[in-house]
Design an enzyme around this catalytic site. Structure first.
Site, PDB file in Angstrom:
ATOM      1  N   LYS A  22      -4.062 -10.225  14.035  1.00 35.60           N
ATOM      2  CA  LYS A  22      -4.628 -10.571  12.357  1.00 35.60           C
ATOM      3  C   LYS A  22      -3.373 -10.337  11.537  1.00 35.60           C
ATOM      4  O   LYS A  22      -3.186 -11.376  10.905  1.00 35.60           O
ATOM      5  CB  LYS A  22      -5.865  -9.662  12.139  1.00 35.60           C
ATOM      6  CG  LYS A  22      -6.198  -9.841  10.380  1.00 35.60           C
ATOM      7  CD  LYS A  22      -7.204  -9.062  10.180  1.00 35.60           C
ATOM      8  CE  LYS A  22      -6.702  -7.606   9.658  1.00 35.60           C
ATOM      9  NZ  LYS A  22      -5.980  -7.548   8.315  1.00 35.60           N
ATOM     10  N   ASN A  23      -2.590  -9.419  11.514  1.00 34.37           N
ATOM     11  CA  ASN A  23      -1.644  -9.146  10.481  1.00 34.37           C
ATOM     12  C   ASN A  23      -0.523  -9.973  10.867  1.00 34.37           C
ATOM     13  O   ASN A  23       0.257 -10.603   9.727  1.00 34.37           O
ATOM     14  CB  ASN A  23      -1.262  -7.836  10.431  1.00 34.37           C
ATOM     15  CG  ASN A  23      -2.269  -6.925   9.774  1.00 34.37           C
ATOM     16  OD1 ASN A  23      -3.211  -7.563   9.181  1.00 34.37           O
ATOM     17  ND2 ASN A  23      -2.167  -5.566   9.931  1.00 34.37           N
ATOM     18  N   CYS A 117      -7.142  -1.211  -3.450  1.00 35.95           N
ATOM     19  CA  CYS A 117      -8.130  -1.694  -2.338  1.00 35.95           C
ATOM     20  C   CYS A 117      -8.685  -0.498  -1.940  1.00 35.95           C
ATOM     21  O   CYS A 117      -8.108   0.854  -2.491  1.00 35.95           O
ATOM     22  CB  CYS A 117      -7.446  -2.428  -1.337  1.00 35.95           C
ATOM     23  SG  CYS A 117      -6.768  -1.711  -0.299  1.00 35.95           S
ATOM     24  N   ARG A 122      -1.963  -0.048  -4.296  1.00 37.52           N
ATOM     25  CA  ARG A 122      -0.976  -0.810  -2.980  1.00 37.52           C
ATOM     26  C   ARG A 122       0.097  -1.924  -4.183  1.00 37.52           C
ATOM     27  O   ARG A 122      -0.191  -3.044  -4.325  1.00 37.52           O
ATOM     28  CB  ARG A 122      -1.686  -1.685  -2.376  1.00 37.52           C
ATOM     29  CG  ARG A 122      -2.659  -0.853  -1.712  1.00 37.52           C
ATOM     30  CD  ARG A 122      -3.063  -1.325  -0.292  1.00 37.52           C
ATOM     31  NE  ARG A 122      -2.639  -2.082   0.819  1.00 37.52           N
ATOM     32  CZ  ARG A 122      -2.889  -2.565   1.641  1.00 37.52           C
ATOM     33  NH1 ARG A 122      -4.153  -2.590   1.871  1.00 37.52           N
ATOM     34  NH2 ARG A 122      -2.268  -3.277   2.642  1.00 37.52           N
ATOM     35  N   ILE A 124       3.207  -3.736  -5.516  1.00 35.18           N
ATOM     36  CA  ILE A 124       4.140  -4.942  -4.860  1.00 35.18           C
ATOM     37  C   ILE A 124       5.424  -4.864  -5.658  1.00 35.18           C
ATOM     38  O   ILE A 124       6.103  -6.170  -5.577  1.00 35.18           O
ATOM     39  CB  ILE A 124       3.412  -6.371  -4.810  1.00 35.18           C
ATOM     40  CG1 ILE A 124       3.096  -6.806  -6.415  1.00 35.18           C
ATOM     41  CG2 ILE A 124       2.082  -6.421  -4.275  1.00 35.18           C
ATOM     42  CD1 ILE A 124       2.823  -8.196  -6.633  1.00 35.18           C
ATOM     43  N   GLN A 126       8.495  -4.052  -4.449  1.00 30.95           N
ATOM     44  CA  GLN A 126       9.247  -4.331  -3.571  1.00 30.95           C
ATOM     45  C   GLN A 126       9.426  -5.824  -3.429  1.00 30.95           C
ATOM     46  O   GLN A 126      10.403  -6.294  -3.355  1.00 30.95           O
ATOM     47  CB  GLN A 126       9.098  -3.532  -2.388  1.00 30.95           C
ATOM     48  CG  GLN A 126       9.375  -1.995  -2.460  1.00 30.95           C
ATOM     49  CD  GLN A 126      10.685  -1.670  -3.275  1.00 30.95           C
ATOM     50  OE1 GLN A 126      11.880  -1.963  -2.663  1.00 30.95           O
ATOM     51  NE2 GLN A 126      10.506  -0.854  -4.224  1.00 30.95           N
ATOM     52  N   ASP A 306      -2.953   2.072  10.583  1.00 37.46           N
ATOM     53  CA  ASP A 306      -4.193   1.206  10.772  1.00 37.46           C
ATOM     54  C   ASP A 306      -4.899   1.975  12.108  1.00 37.46           C
ATOM     55  O   ASP A 306      -5.848   1.486  12.490  1.00 37.46           O
ATOM     56  CB  ASP A 306      -4.003   0.111  11.219  1.00 37.46           C
ATOM     57  CG  ASP A 306      -3.573  -1.070   9.915  1.00 37.46           C
ATOM     58  OD1 ASP A 306      -3.684  -0.115   8.811  1.00 37.46           O
ATOM     59  OD2 ASP A 306      -3.118  -2.042  10.022  1.00 37.46           O
ATOM     60  N   ARG A 398     -13.694  -8.295   9.237  1.00 39.09           N
ATOM     61  CA  ARG A 398     -12.386  -8.717   8.534  1.00 39.09           C
ATOM     62  C   ARG A 398     -11.348  -8.845   9.689  1.00 39.09           C
ATOM     63  O   ARG A 398     -10.584  -9.516   9.613  1.00 39.09           O
ATOM     64  CB  ARG A 398     -11.764  -7.878   7.284  1.00 39.09           C
ATOM     65  CG  ARG A 398     -12.917  -7.869   6.335  1.00 39.09           C
ATOM     66  CD  ARG A 398     -12.157  -6.927   5.178  1.00 39.09           C
ATOM     67  NE  ARG A 398     -10.591  -7.368   4.996  1.00 39.09           N
ATOM     68  CZ  ARG A 398      -9.805  -6.793   4.099  1.00 39.09           C
ATOM     69  NH1 ARG A 398     -10.394  -5.668   3.426  1.00 39.09           N
ATOM     70  NH2 ARG A 398      -8.569  -7.332   4.291  1.00 39.09           N
TER      71      ARG A 398
END
Ligand code: UD1
Length: 431
Positions: A22-23, A117, A122, A124, A126, A306, A398
């Site tokens: 998925k990722n 989330c 999280r 961003i 960077q 994960d 998901r």
């Protein structure tokens, strides 16, 4: 709202085939719009996050043609809009990959700012640092990130933290920037490598993906390709822990065993037997009691965040005390209270969970707090005595394709239901 209802206690036995990652797919789909030619992508997982991203891509004017459940053709020549709405970002954070893809191709993009989330804040920063280093202006206004550049120029970028998302986003922009870019302290995850391979198959010049220094020579434009996505190491790992926790014997097929090394190492430590083949791994958890161990989540090749809930649920059934340290995201122990309702004995202090193994879990009604924690609660239900109902399985959907069907193929008693009536029917059926 759908639920899983599970009658636990059956060891999982048999074979399961793992789908595409998925990722990796999320980033590759975004990158596919970077050429005006048609791109064919195979081994796509048919899960909710992927389908939402495909809608976002269609929403900006790209042509998306679903060839079959796992294959799609994308043509980005007709893109008329470089604005990704909050509607998509709130459903799926990874639509921020369109920021890098659009900035690289059209030199401008606007994407709603992702908020926090379920697994924590999280940032961003960077990603933004990388875009700026490549010559883009970045503004945050009215809940969106606006970025544009007259010219994108390669640069030397050192990432302050190892981040998959920023590494991929910067790699996409740099692929179409003038000159050379070096990303230092880059993420080394298999999906970073897969995205680099995909971009290279479109004519990009990216070297070093999979190490912590990625070198990119910018090219003028990208061209069509046909590409098959790597297997999903997290889906594979989830089935591996399900085999261990239920004391089963499962052949997990269509995997790259090298990507699973952190998981197999931990399974061996807790007393499972592992057989490795070219593209499959067998986990044998039968016969002996599981042993405790310690684990800390780290960037690849360390133990993946994960896979943290799945190992914790399994360690909860092991002899002795285990310590699980979460070093990537701050809010990833939300399943602990749910597991306590099933008899788990876990105490969380800061980013550490102290797990005292119990002999068994007992079925209860629990709620999936996020994608991976939800999958872990299903593992708990499969190993528990009695009936477990997992609410909020929309999170699990998901990222896992046909989760319950694949588990049933291994002998699990699990059904996806939609009402109390159906839960009652399941209870009567399984006795
Ligand atoms: C990706 C995965 C997610 C996985 C995570 C870590 C996707 C779609 N999601 O998420 O499933 O859990 O990698 O393997 O691929 N950080 C910053 N600044 C930034 C970016 C990140 O400080 O600009 C921090 C994060 O807060 C976190 C760490 O870096 O602590 C790693 O995050 P990152 O690798 O970026 O995760 P994602 O790419 O969002």
């Amino acid at each position: 709202m759908e639920q899983y209802v599970i009658k636990g206690g059956n060891p999982l036995v048999g074979e399961v085939k793992i789908g595409g990652a998925k990722n990796a797919a999320l980033a590759i789909l975004a990158a596919a719009i970077m050429t005006d030619e048609t791109v064919l992508i195979e081994n796509l997982p048919d899960v909710r996050d992927i389908n939402v991203l495909l809608q976002a891509i269609e929403g900006i004017g790209a042509v998306v043609e679903r060839i079959d459940r796992h294959t799609v053709k994308i043509n980005g020549s007709m893109i008329s809009d470089v604005n990704i709405e909050y509607e998509y970002i709130k459903k799926i954070r990874a639509s921020y990959y369109l920021l890098g893809a659009l900035l690289g191709k059209y030199k401008r993009a606007q994407v709603a700012l992702p908020g926090g989330c379920n697994i924590g804040s999280r940032p961003i920063d960077q990603h933004i640092k990388g875009f700026k280093a490549l010559g883009a202006e970045v503004r945050i206004e009215h809940g969106s990130i606006f970025t544009e550049a007259d010219q994108l120029m390669g640069n030397h970028i050192y990432l302050d933290v190892v981040t998959v998302g920023a590494t991929i986003n910067i790699m996409m922009v740099a692929a179409l920037s003038k000159g050379n870019t070096i990303i230092e302290n880059a993420a080394k995850e298999p999906h970073v490598v897969d995205v680099a391979n995909f971009l290279n198959s479109m004519g990009a010049n990216i070297k070093g993906a999979g190490t912590d220094v990625i070198r990119i020579k910018g090219v003028e434009k990208l061209h069509k390709t046909e590409y098959s996505i790597i297997p999903d190491q997290i889906e594979a790992g989830t089935f591996m822990f399900a085999a261990a926790a239920t004391k089963g014997n499962v052949l997990v097929k269509n995997v790259i065993p090298k990507h699973l090394e952190a998981t197999t190492a931990k399974l061996l430590e807790i007393g499972c037997d592992i057989e490795e083949y070219d593209d499959a791994v067998r986990v044998i958890g039968t016969g002996k009691a599981l042993q405790h161990t310690h684990v800390k989540t780290l960037p690849y090749p360390g133990y993946p965040t994960d896979m943290q809930p799945q190992i914790a649920v399994t360690l909860g059934l092991s002899q002795g005390t285990s310590i699980v340290t979460e070093s990537i995201f701050e809010n990833r122990f939300k399943y602990v209270d749910e597991l306590a309702r099933m008899g788990g004995d876990i105490k969380v202090e800061g980013n550490t969970a102290i797990i005292n193994g119990v002999r068994k879990y007992t079925g209860a009604r629990v709620s999936a707090p996020d994608l991976r924690a939800g999958a872990a609660l299903v593992i708990a239900g499969l190993s528990a005595e009695g009936i477990t109902i997992v609410d909020d399985i929309v999170y699990i959907q998901r990222g896992y394709e046909c989760f319950e069907e694949k588990l049933r193929g291994l002998g699990a008693q699990i059904e996806r239901v939609n009402s109390e009536n159906e839960i009652q029917k399941f209870r009567l059926k399984v006795g």
